[in-house]
Motif scaffolding. Structure first.
Motif, PDB file in Angstrom:
ATOM      1  N   ARG A 203       0.911  -1.091   0.050  1.00  0.00           N
ATOM      2  CA  ARG A 203       0.063   0.019  -0.259  1.00  0.00           C
ATOM      3  C   ARG A 203       0.935   1.439   0.027  1.00  0.00           C
ATOM      4  O   ARG A 203       0.386   2.356   0.279  1.00  0.00           O
ATOM      5  CB  ARG A 203      -0.933  -0.036   1.038  1.00  0.00           C
ATOM      6  N   GLU A 266      -1.834 -10.628   2.760  1.00  0.00           N
ATOM      7  CA  GLU A 266      -2.952 -10.211   2.119  1.00  0.00           C
ATOM      8  C   GLU A 266      -4.278 -10.259   2.904  1.00  0.00           C
ATOM      9  O   GLU A 266      -5.144  -9.676   3.134  1.00  0.00           O
ATOM     10  CB  GLU A 266      -3.470 -11.301   1.024  1.00  0.00           C
ATOM     11  N   ARG A 269      -3.608  -6.949   4.477  1.00  0.00           N
ATOM     12  CA  ARG A 269      -4.145  -5.837   3.622  1.00  0.00           C
ATOM     13  C   ARG A 269      -5.590  -5.715   3.595  1.00  0.00           C
ATOM     14  O   ARG A 269      -6.093  -4.519   3.359  1.00  0.00           O
ATOM     15  CB  ARG A 269      -3.328  -6.242   2.408  1.00  0.00           C
ATOM     16  N   GLY A 270      -6.029  -6.814   3.691  1.00  0.00           N
ATOM     17  CA  GLY A 270      -7.884  -6.938   3.829  1.00  0.00           C
ATOM     18  C   GLY A 270      -8.251  -6.002   4.966  1.00  0.00           C
ATOM     19  O   GLY A 270      -9.132  -5.214   4.970  1.00  0.00           O
ATOM     20  N   GLN A 273      -7.707  -2.104   4.461  1.00  0.00           N
ATOM     21  CA  GLN A 273      -8.573  -1.622   3.625  1.00  0.00           C
ATOM     22  C   GLN A 273      -9.853  -1.394   4.077  1.00  0.00           C
ATOM     23  O   GLN A 273     -10.725  -0.712   3.912  1.00  0.00           O
ATOM     24  CB  GLN A 273      -8.900  -2.314   2.402  1.00  0.00           C
ATOM     25  N   LYS A 277     -11.153   5.844   5.999  1.00  0.00           N
ATOM     26  CA  LYS A 277     -10.001   6.809   5.769  1.00  0.00           C
ATOM     27  C   LYS A 277      -9.904   7.857   6.602  1.00  0.00           C
ATOM     28  O   LYS A 277      -9.023   8.517   6.761  1.00  0.00           O
ATOM     29  CB  LYS A 277     -10.095   7.344   4.276  1.00  0.00           C
TER      30      LYS A 277
END
Length: 386
Positions: A203, A266, A269-270, A273, A277
Motif C-alpha cells: 500500500r 493479504e 491488507r484486507g 482496507q 479513511k
C-alpha cells in the motif's frame, strides 16, 4: 368516519404471556439452537438418527474392541485355536501408538538427550501462556523473550555441540511432533511481522517498495508450498558462495515462513482496507508521523478486524508442515506413516489407528487456536456494546 370502520384498531388489551425461556438454560439452548423452526426440528431429528446409526460402531471400534497394551501385532488380532486369524482383526490398535509414542514425539532424537526437547517444550509453555492471557502485564518483555531469546536458546539446546558441552544432534535426527511444532512456531513468529511489512509495502506510495512487495506476494501465492520447499532445498544452495551450505531443516523453515508471510500479507491488507479513511486523516490532523499513525491508530484496528483470517492462516500453516517430507524431514504424520512398514506392527488396523491418532493431535491444536481466536474476538470487541 364512523368507529365501525376502524377495524384495525385494537379494542381490547392483549393478555399476559409467559416469560421467554432463558437461553442460558438447557431448555432455552435447545429451543434456540435445535428446535427454533420446523426445519430445525427436521434437521435435528436427521442428525440424531445419523449419530445413533454411526456412533455406537465408532465407539466400539475406538474403545471397546480396541487393544491398548502390547509389544507386537498379536495383541491387535483375534486369537483362535489355530493361532492368529488374519481376517479376525479387532478394533483400534492403540498398543501400536503406545509402543511408538516416544518416536512419534521425538523422532530419532537420541533417547538419553530427549530431556533437552522436554526442557525446550516447558520453556515454550512458560513463555507462551502469559503472553496469551490479556490481563497479565509486561507483554513487551514477554514477547522479546519468546520471539527473540527463546529461538536462540532452543536451537542451541536442541542442536548441541562442543561449545555448549552437549552432544551434537544434527537436524536429520529430528522428527515427529517436535518438528511440527518447531516449523509451526517459527512460521507463525516470522510470517506475522513480515506479513505486516509486506501489506504496508503493497500500500506504499514508493513505487520500488510497492513493486517488490507485489511481486513477492503474487509469486509466492501463485505456487504450491511443495514447490517452495523444493526450491528452498535444491535451488537455494546455488545462490550461496562456494563452500557455503545451509542445513536442510533451516531451508524448510525459511520456505514455510516465506510462504506463510505472503498469505498473511493479504489478510493484513484486507484489514487495512477495512479501516475508514477518516482514521488516518484524524491521525494526520494530530500531527502524528506515518509510523506513529500506523502503529497506534491503523494497525490495532486492522488486526482486530482480521483475527479470524490470521488464525485461519496459522491453522493452515500448522497442517501444511506435513509437506516437509518432500525434503526428507519427518513430522508427526510422516513419522507415523513410516512406522506402517514395521513388520512388528503390520496389521490392517495399524495404518487406520495411526492416522486417527495423527488426526486427533492435529485437531486438538487447530481447535485450540480456533477457540483462542474466538476468545480474543470477544475480548477486543469494544465497539457498539449493547
Amino acid at each position: 368516519m364512523s368507529d365501525n370502520t376502524l377495524s384495525y384498531v385494537r379494542a381490547d388489551m392483549l393478555g399476559a404471556e409467559p416469560p421467554p425461556i432463558s437461553n442460558k438454560s438447557v431448555a432455552g439452548w435447545l429451543q434456540t439452537n435445535l428446535l427454533a423452526t420446523p426445519k430445525d426440528v427436521v434437521l435435528t431429528i436427521i442428525a440424531l438418527a445419523v449419530l445413533a446409526f454411526t456412533l455406537p460402531g465408532i465407539i466400539n471400534w475406538l474403545f471397546i474392541q480396541a487393544s491398548w497394551v502390547g509389544s507386537d501385532r498379536s495383541v491387535c488380532a483375534t486369537i483362535a485355536q489355530g493361532g492368529i486369524q488374519p481376517d479376525g482383526w479387532k478394533g483400534a490398535c492403540w498398543a501400536f501408538v503406545q509402543d511408538r509414542f516416544q518416536q512419534f514425539i521425538f523422532g530419532r532424537y537420541p533417547i538419553d538427550e530427549r530431556w533437552r526437547v522436554i526442557l525446550v517444550g516447558l520453556m515454550l509453555i512458560v513463555l507462551l501462556v502469559p503472553l496469551l492471557i490479556p490481563k497479565l502485564p509486561h507483554k513487551t518483555i514477554n514477547a522479546v523473550l519468546l520471539f527473540v531469546v527463546f529461538p536462540i536458546v532452543a536451537f542451541v539446546l536442541l542442536r548441541g555441540g562442543d561449545f555448549v558441552g552437549l552432544q551434537r544432534v544434527d537436524t536429520p535426527l529430528w522428527g515427529g511432533m517436535m518438528v511440527t511444532l518447531i516449523l509451526s512456531f517459527v512460521g507463525i513468529a516470522v510470517s506475522f511481522p513480515f506479513g505486516i511489512l509486506l501489506a504496508l509495502g503493497r500500500r506504499s506510495n514508493m513505487p520500488i517498495v510497492k513493486m517488490f512487495c507485489v511481486i513477492f506476494i503474487e509469486v509466492i501465492r501463485g505456487v504450491p508450498l511443495v514447490m517452495v520447499l523444493f526450491m528452498a532445498n535444491v535451488m537455494l544452495p546455488l545462490f550461496l558462495p562456494v563452500g557455503w551450505t545451509i542445513d536442510n531443516f533451516l531451508r524448510a523453515v525459511v520456505g514455510v515462513a516465506l510462504f506463510a508471510s505472503a498469505y498473511m500479507a493479504e489478510v493484513i491488507r484486507g484489514g487495512l482496507q477495512a479501516i475508514p479513511k477518516g482514521q488516518a486523516e484524524g491521525a494526520d490532523s494530530l500531527g502524528l508521523s506515518y509510523w506513529q499513525k500506523t502503529r497506534l491508530i491503523i494497525l490495532p484496528q486492522a488486526i482486530k478486524v482480521v483475527i479470524p483470517g490470521i488464525v485461519n492462516t496459522f491453522i493452515g500453516l500448522f497442517k501444511d508442515t506435513s509437506l516437509v517430507s518432500i525434503i526428507g524431514m519427518f513430522d508427526l504424520l510422516n513419522i507415523i506413516r513410516l512406522n506402517f512398514a514395521d513388520t512388528t506392527w503390520i496389521t490392517p488396523m495399524t495404518p487406520l489407528t495411526g492416522l486417527v491418532f495423527a488426526g486427533f493431535v492435529f485437531w486438538i491444536f487447530c481447535f485450540g487456536m480456533s477457540r483462542y481466536s474466538a476468545f480474543m474476538e470477544r475480548h477486543l470487541d469494544t465497539g457498539h456494546k449493547r
